[in-house]
Write a protein that holds these residues in place. Structure first.
Motif, PDB file in Angstrom:
ATOM      1  N   LEU A 186     -48.220-125.158  66.831  1.00  0.00           N
ATOM      2  CA  LEU A 186     -47.776-125.364  68.065  1.00  0.00           C
ATOM      3  C   LEU A 186     -48.873-125.013  68.966  1.00  0.00           C
ATOM      4  CD1 LEU A 186     -44.410-123.667  68.408  1.00  0.00           C
ATOM      5  CD2 LEU A 186     -44.975-126.333  67.993  1.00  0.00           C
ATOM      6  N   ALA A 187     -50.255-125.220  68.775  1.00  0.00           N
ATOM      7  CA  ALA A 187     -51.317-124.927  69.389  1.00  0.00           C
ATOM      8  C   ALA A 187     -51.484-125.757  70.631  1.00  0.00           C
ATOM      9  CB  ALA A 187     -52.759-124.966  68.489  1.00  0.00           C
ATOM     10  N   LEU A 188     -51.143-127.322  70.606  1.00  0.00           N
ATOM     11  CA  LEU A 188     -51.056-128.059  71.628  1.00  0.00           C
ATOM     12  C   LEU A 188     -49.595-128.206  72.233  1.00  0.00           C
ATOM     13  CD1 LEU A 188     -53.284-130.628  69.903  1.00  0.00           C
ATOM     14  CD2 LEU A 188     -54.067-128.812  71.728  1.00  0.00           C
ATOM     15  N   GLY A 189     -48.895-127.222  71.974  1.00  0.00           N
ATOM     16  CA  GLY A 189     -47.429-127.407  72.776  1.00  0.00           C
ATOM     17  C   GLY A 189     -46.571-128.403  72.018  1.00  0.00           C
ATOM     18  N   ALA A 190     -45.353-128.619  72.512  1.00  0.00           N
ATOM     19  CA  ALA A 190     -44.397-129.346  72.072  1.00  0.00           C
ATOM     20  C   ALA A 190     -43.505-130.018  73.371  1.00  0.00           C
ATOM     21  CB  ALA A 190     -43.593-128.824  70.945  1.00  0.00           C
ATOM     22  N   GLY A 191     -42.504-130.886  72.824  1.00  0.00           N
ATOM     23  CA  GLY A 191     -41.726-131.413  73.789  1.00  0.00           C
ATOM     24  C   GLY A 191     -42.226-132.111  74.990  1.00  0.00           C
ATOM     25  N   GLU A 192     -41.589-132.089  76.123  1.00  0.00           N
ATOM     26  CA  GLU A 192     -42.127-133.139  77.470  1.00  0.00           C
ATOM     27  C   GLU A 192     -43.530-132.475  77.731  1.00  0.00           C
ATOM     28  OE1 GLU A 192     -40.701-134.910  79.396  1.00  0.00           O
ATOM     29  OE2 GLU A 192     -38.462-134.963  78.626  1.00  0.00           O
ATOM     30  N   HIS A 193     -43.908-131.304  77.456  1.00  0.00           N
ATOM     31  CA  HIS A 193     -45.063-130.880  77.765  1.00  0.00           C
ATOM     32  C   HIS A 193     -46.329-130.774  76.850  1.00  0.00           C
ATOM     33  CE1 HIS A 193     -44.835-129.713  82.017  1.00  0.00           C
ATOM     34  NE2 HIS A 193     -43.570-129.544  81.817  1.00  0.00           N
ATOM     35  N   PHE A 194     -46.098-131.535  75.515  1.00  0.00           N
ATOM     36  CA  PHE A 194     -47.082-131.644  74.620  1.00  0.00           C
ATOM     37  C   PHE A 194     -48.448-132.143  75.313  1.00  0.00           C
ATOM     38  CE2 PHE A 194     -49.181-134.117  71.240  1.00  0.00           C
ATOM     39  CZ  PHE A 194     -49.506-133.023  70.239  1.00  0.00           C
ATOM     40  N   CYS A 195     -49.421-131.699  74.734  1.00  0.00           N
ATOM     41  CA  CYS A 195     -50.665-131.869  75.527  1.00  0.00           C
ATOM     42  C   CYS A 195     -51.187-133.165  75.910  1.00  0.00           C
ATOM     43  CB  CYS A 195     -51.718-130.886  74.663  1.00  0.00           C
ATOM     44  SG  CYS A 195     -53.478-131.249  75.338  1.00  0.00           S
ATOM     45  N   LEU A 196     -51.174-133.382  76.751  1.00  0.00           N
ATOM     46  CA  LEU A 196     -51.634-134.751  77.174  1.00  0.00           C
ATOM     47  C   LEU A 196     -52.934-135.382  76.461  1.00  0.00           C
ATOM     48  CD1 LEU A 196     -51.145-137.448  79.034  1.00  0.00           C
ATOM     49  CD2 LEU A 196     -52.441-136.386  80.602  1.00  0.00           C
ATOM     50  N   GLY A 197     -53.935-134.445  76.447  1.00  0.00           N
ATOM     51  CA  GLY A 197     -55.165-134.745  75.906  1.00  0.00           C
ATOM     52  C   GLY A 197     -55.254-134.486  74.440  1.00  0.00           C
ATOM     53  N   ALA A 198     -54.029-134.272  73.540  1.00  0.00           N
ATOM     54  CA  ALA A 198     -54.312-133.775  72.267  1.00  0.00           C
ATOM     55  C   ALA A 198     -55.115-134.774  71.435  1.00  0.00           C
ATOM     56  CB  ALA A 198     -52.875-133.834  71.527  1.00  0.00           C
ATOM     57  N   MET A 199     -55.152-136.095  71.378  1.00  0.00           N
ATOM     58  CA  MET A 199     -55.944-137.106  70.677  1.00  0.00           C
ATOM     59  C   MET A 199     -57.372-136.844  71.303  1.00  0.00           C
ATOM     60  SD  MET A 199     -55.852-141.107  70.425  1.00  0.00           S
ATOM     61  CE  MET A 199     -54.067-140.749  69.719  1.00  0.00           C
ATOM     62  N   MET A 200     -57.461-136.560  72.637  1.00  0.00           N
ATOM     63  CA  MET A 200     -58.995-136.362  72.965  1.00  0.00           C
ATOM     64  C   MET A 200     -59.615-134.998  72.258  1.00  0.00           C
ATOM     65  SD  MET A 200     -61.100-137.944  75.275  1.00  0.00           S
ATOM     66  CE  MET A 200     -60.267-138.890  76.528  1.00  0.00           C
ATOM     67  N   THR A 201     -58.642-134.087  72.428  1.00  0.00           N
ATOM     68  CA  THR A 201     -59.086-132.639  71.930  1.00  0.00           C
ATOM     69  C   THR A 201     -59.413-132.837  70.509  1.00  0.00           C
ATOM     70  OG1 THR A 201     -57.737-131.345  73.282  1.00  0.00           O
ATOM     71  CG2 THR A 201     -58.233-130.287  71.097  1.00  0.00           C
ATOM     72  N   ARG A 202     -58.642-133.384  69.469  1.00  0.00           N
ATOM     73  CA  ARG A 202     -58.946-133.539  68.108  1.00  0.00           C
ATOM     74  C   ARG A 202     -60.157-134.483  67.947  1.00  0.00           C
ATOM     75  NH1 ARG A 202     -52.916-133.946  67.906  1.00  0.00           N
ATOM     76  NH2 ARG A 202     -52.267-132.107  66.552  1.00  0.00           N
ATOM     77  N   THR A 203     -60.421-135.487  68.731  1.00  0.00           N
ATOM     78  CA  THR A 203     -61.444-136.307  68.776  1.00  0.00           C
ATOM     79  C   THR A 203     -62.836-135.621  68.923  1.00  0.00           C
ATOM     80  OG1 THR A 203     -60.387-138.560  69.143  1.00  0.00           O
ATOM     81  CG2 THR A 203     -62.744-138.465  69.435  1.00  0.00           C
ATOM     82  N   GLU A 204     -63.038-134.976  70.129  1.00  0.00           N
ATOM     83  CA  GLU A 204     -64.059-134.007  70.435  1.00  0.00           C
ATOM     84  C   GLU A 204     -64.252-133.061  69.421  1.00  0.00           C
ATOM     85  OE1 GLU A 204     -63.762-132.510  74.577  1.00  0.00           O
ATOM     86  OE2 GLU A 204     -62.843-134.051  75.177  1.00  0.00           O
ATOM     87  N   MET A 205     -63.536-132.398  68.768  1.00  0.00           N
ATOM     88  CA  MET A 205     -63.799-131.494  67.800  1.00  0.00           C
ATOM     89  C   MET A 205     -64.326-132.077  66.656  1.00  0.00           C
ATOM     90  SD  MET A 205     -60.311-128.949  68.218  1.00  0.00           S
ATOM     91  CE  MET A 205     -60.861-127.853  66.996  1.00  0.00           C
ATOM     92  N   ARG A 206     -63.848-133.189  66.378  1.00  0.00           N
ATOM     93  CA  ARG A 206     -64.340-133.983  65.106  1.00  0.00           C
ATOM     94  C   ARG A 206     -65.603-134.363  65.108  1.00  0.00           C
ATOM     95  NH1 ARG A 206     -64.558-139.272  64.664  1.00  0.00           N
ATOM     96  NH2 ARG A 206     -62.733-139.824  66.087  1.00  0.00           N
ATOM     97  N   ILE A 207     -66.093-135.081  66.542  1.00  0.00           N
ATOM     98  CA  ILE A 207     -67.380-135.296  66.859  1.00  0.00           C
ATOM     99  C   ILE A 207     -68.376-134.017  66.645  1.00  0.00           C
ATOM    100  CG2 ILE A 207     -68.826-136.534  68.428  1.00  0.00           C
ATOM    101  CD1 ILE A 207     -66.668-138.456  68.879  1.00  0.00           C
TER     102      ILE A 207
END
Length: 397
Positions: free
Chosen positions: A337-358
């Protein structure tokens, strides 16, 4: 090991997270008092929720558990959060959905992929600069630069102004004197006032223009709402990645075999990133306010009660994760649940994962070694979980 009841443990004492160990306390609460009442102190009274399933249930019921009165505990003397009911993070449906729709296009899969080459170039410059410095602070000089570059680009901050904004955010969100932090934050807001007026005169293809020209319920946002949302996007777009990457790097420095394993097998990168997110759990707590009487587990919560969700506890819940106190690069499944869940699931979740991967990939590709040169300094905070500084020496490949 027997863990005593945390009668004398103060969960809102920053020192617990800076120099103590909250995990045994959370474990005891999960086992014995998973929805626990805390009386008012300098903070208002609240309920602590520590089990994964209960925290997810609260996240998924935005009608009963509202974000509009604030999502963080505030000292009682500070009054209401000025962003309440006005920003992405501090609104409930349907207004939250309407606000989210104004900016969501910048965080889609297509938009994130379009930024990947620019992200790699930025990371290479960051790493080259860190190598030239000899020793550097990984938190500020490496982990903090890529997410700020990305969010500045999305918000339309010109390249020649980004270094100035980086310096201000480092000061505003760092651990310096409160007065200096306040002044830096005021300068950030003053900058966005100017940028807002620029975009009113000359709209562009960026987030600030979207906020300036977008409508919610048929009306333009007020200038104050635009600025509050700019602040929300700036913090949200930088803090999670900065803290997760820095915390992840510290974990790899403590477990060099895992770093070398990742170097040899990049196929592990997706699960490694999820495990870093779970392990670091950078949001220490998130708050909701009850809108009507409700029973949570065996506790009766009344309208107006504050409910505090302890993310690090949820992500170490042995009812949901096998061996939760073990860092496992291959962990599957890993529905943290590091990026939340439900209505407020992190808008930038994909961006976060991509930045970390790169960022991790470029560090593995371009360095021979990363050595810690001094003690890591944890943040003294009940809001975010992570490091203030991590001194390292980076040796190029």
């Amino acid at each position: 090991m027997t863990v005593l009841a945390p009668e004398n443990v103060n969960l809102v004492d920053p020192e617990l997270y800076a120099t103590g160990d909250p995990y045994p306390v959370f474990r005891w609460m999960r086992d014995h008092d998973p929805v626990r009442r805390h009386d008012a102190t300098e903070y208002p009274a609240f309920w602590s929720v520590t089990r994964y399933d209960d925290i997810r249930a609260v996240y998924n019921d935005a009608r009963v558990y509202s974000s509009a009165q604030g999502i963080l505990l505030r000292p009682q003397g500070h009054g209401q959060d000025p962003g309440g009911g006005r920003t992405l993070a501090l609104t409930d449906p349907p207004r939250h959905k309407a606000l989210r729709s104004l900016v969501a296009d910048w965080f889609t899969t297509r938009s994130v992929r379009a930024l990947e080459d620019a992200m790699r170039d930025a990371v290479r410059q960051v790493v080259a600069r860190a190598v030239e410095l000899g020793t550097c602070d990984f938190v500020t000089d490496v982990a903090g630069r890529l997410p700020l570059y990305v969010i500045c680009r999305l918000m339309g901050v010109p390249a020649h102004e980004q270094e100035m904004l980086f310096a201000l955010t480092t000061q505003a969100f760092g651990a310096g004197e409160p007065e200096a932090r306040s002044i830096a934050h005021q300068e950030i807001m003053a900058y966005f006032v100017e940028l807002m007026y620029r975009r009113m005169d000359e709209p562009a293809d960026d987030l600030v223009s979207a906020l300036v020209n977008g409508e919610v319920d048929g009306e333009l946002l007020t200038e104050e709402d635009i600025l509050l949302n700019c602040d929300n996007l700036l913090v949200g777009g930088t803090e999670n990645v900065r803290l997760a990457v820095a915390g992840g790097m510290r974990t790899f420095l403590e477990r060099p075999a895992d770093w070398e394993r990742l170097r040899e097998d990049r196929g592990l990168m997706p699960t490694a990133i999820e495990e870093v997110l779970r392990w670091t759990s950078t949001a220490t707590h998130i708050m909701r306010t009850v809108t009507e009487p409700v029973v949570l587990r065996d506790r009766v919560l009344e309208a107006g009660d504050r409910v505090v969700l302890w993310t690090p506890s949820a992500n170490r819940d042995e009812r949901h994760f096998e061996n939760p106190d073990v860092f496992d690069l291959t962990r599957r499944p890993n529905r943290h649940l590091a990026l939340g869940a439900g209505e407020h699931f992190c808008l930038g979740a994909m961006m976060t994962r991509t930045e970390m991967r790169i960022l991790f990939s470029e560090l593995l590709d371009s360095t021979r070694s990363i050595e810690q040169t001094g003690p890591a300094v944890p943040l003294r905070s009940i809001v975010v979980n992570g490091l203030e500084s991590l001194p390292v020496r980076i040796t190029p490949a």
